[in-house]
Enzyme design. Structure first.
Site, PDB file in Angstrom:
ATOM      1  N   MET A   1     -35.497  17.399   7.959  1.00  0.00           N
ATOM      2  CA  MET A   1     -36.431  18.508   8.081  1.00  0.00           C
ATOM      3  C   MET A   1     -36.634  19.138   6.709  1.00  0.00           C
ATOM      4  O   MET A   1     -35.671  19.295   5.947  1.00  0.00           O
ATOM      5  CB  MET A   1     -35.875  19.554   9.052  1.00  0.00           C
ATOM      6  CG  MET A   1     -35.531  18.985  10.430  1.00  0.00           C
ATOM      7  SD  MET A   1     -33.933  18.142  10.490  1.00  0.00           S
ATOM      8  CE  MET A   1     -32.823  19.539  10.601  1.00  0.00           C
TER       9      MET A   1
ATOM     10  N   CYS B   1     -41.326  25.049   9.679  1.00  0.00           N
ATOM     11  CA  CYS B   1     -41.233  23.601   9.512  1.00  0.00           C
ATOM     12  C   CYS B   1     -41.607  23.282   8.074  1.00  0.00           C
ATOM     13  O   CYS B   1     -42.773  23.454   7.679  1.00  0.00           O
ATOM     14  CB  CYS B   1     -42.153  22.864  10.476  1.00  0.00           C
ATOM     15  SG  CYS B   1     -42.194  21.071  10.191  1.00  0.00           S
TER      16      CYS B   1
END
Length: 417
Positions: free
Chosen positions: A332, A104
């Site tokens: 993201m 992430c």
């Protein structure tokens, strides 16, 4: 019927970029949860509140979106030249699944502050004021991230005037440098040991553009041009127009169309198979975190989710990306790395959308606003290599203390919920 005393585990809830997650020190987890396996996944599912048939994660710390259903495990690093090891888990909302297949990028910004504040880095090695350089080993993908964390009076500085579209309040800027983010297979052994998987070359097919053969009910004529890239995170880039989109779509316009989401997930599954990430189409459901699917378009004027108008002249291109089967509210961080890498390489679908000339830095429009990311690319022995990608984020501790989890979740006979 008697029950065991509740488990109390030290944890910190942090926002990193446009995501937030529950952070743990590896040493604070129950012994059986310090290694990959069912016990670790059961614990983390229960912390977040999954699986939840209602889709709300009411009985856990998750926020019922892909951006807020996340966990991080960090520890002091024994790897030379690194300060902290960082493992990321994407927790499914309605299924008993923790996907460890990727990183992430947003929460990467919070790893340095977490490591500093929880004593994973020796305070004597940190500057009292200025910027602390934290070298992070990203264990899922076997890559190095260098974070520059602002310090004031010996503590992490969180307040500042850095604004990030998708986050309401400003904060202190944290610069992230993703070193050698294009996957060349070098991290495969490290990933396997951390519960991750090796993914192959940066362009797994050896081409910067591929033509996917798909059922005709997915795309017209059963053909779809795509750039399949492993940089930051495995990502599939396609032309928005080929899907019937403009690239200016708001989150609700896509997520409110169940048929469209099923179609996009099917395309993602075919691309994952072509990338060699799965061996059969039905396996895509077991790794919903990767690859990401994104559609791109040339710049045009649109209204961001905040109501602000983004002018075509303010951006180089448009990008809309899906995460865990739904259109992301912003972008993201790992997908931003992939965007920067692909924009720096001629011939990719991303580079074409940005005007056709490779760019060392690209500013793109996403549903919440804009973001700039830079990447350095070079052709080495006939293969493209991205040596560095850079972007800025902010991070903040939201709450710290202990999470309380029913101890029965760790009983050996306990099946995944």
């Amino acid at each position: 019927m008697s029950f065991l005393p509740v488990l109390k585990i030290p944890a910190v809830l942090l926002r990193g970029g446009t995501s937030k997650g529950v952070f743990f020190r590896l040493e604070d987890l129950p012994a059986d949860c310090r290694k990959p396996g069912a016990a670790r996944d059961r614990l983390l599912l229960r912390v977040i509140g999954s699986p939840d048939a209602y889709g709300k994660q009411i009985d856990g710390l998750g926020g019922a979106t892909s951006s807020t259903s996340k966990v991080v495990i960090a520890s002091r690093s024994a790897r030379p030249g690194h300060d902290v090891d960082y493992l990321f888990g994407q927790v499914a909302i309605d299924r008993a699944l923790v996907d460890w297949s990727g990183n992430c990028g947003n929460l990467s910004a919070a790893v340095g502050p977490f490591a500093i504040e929880t004593g994973l880095i020796d305070a004597a090695t940190l500057p009292r004021d200025g910027q602390a350089t934290v070298r992070i080993w990203q264990a899922n993908i076997g890559k190095t991230i260098v974070a520059r964390v602002p310090m004031q009076d010996g503590r992490v500085l969180e307040s500042g005037d850095f604004e990030l579209d998708g986050v309401t309040f400003p904060g202190a800027e944290i610069e992230l440098a993703f070193l050698d983010p294009g996957d060349d297979g070098d991290g495969a052994d490290a990933r396997a040991g951390a519960g991750g998987q090796g993914e192959g070359a940066m362009f797994p097919t050896g081409r910067v553009v591929d033509e996917l053969a798909l059922p005709e009910d997915l795309v017209a004529a059963g053909r779809l041009r795509a750039t399949l890239i492993n940089a930051g995170i495995p990502t599939v880039f396609v032309d928005a127009r080929a899907l019937g989109y403009t690239g200016t779509e708001a989150q609700e316009s896509v997520n409110g169309d169940a048929a469209a989401l099923r179609r996009l997930e099917a395309i993602r599954a075919h691309a994952a198979l072509r990338m060699g990430l799965i061996d059969a189409l039905d396996e895509a459901a077991t790794r919903p975190h990767t690859p990401k699917l994104a559609f791109v378009a040339p710049p045009q004027r649109y209204r961001a989710s905040s109501g602000r108008i983004v002018e075509a002249g303010d951006i180089d291109m448009l990008v809309r990306a899906l995460s865990m089967g739904r259109l992301h509210h912003a972008m993201m961080g790992t997908a931003a790395v992939a965007i920067g890498a692909a924009a720096a390489i001629p011939g990719t679908v991303v580079c074409e959308a940005a005007g056709g000339a490779p760019r060392a830095s690209v500013r793109f429009g996403h549903p919440s606003g804009t973001l700039r990311v830079g990447a350095e690319a070079a052709l080495v022995d006939g293969q493209w290599r991205v040596t560095r990608a850079v972007m800025s984020r902010s991070a903040r501790v939201l709450m710290e203390g202990v999470v309380r989890v029913p101890a029965e979740i760790l009983l050996p006979s306990k099946e995944l919920p």
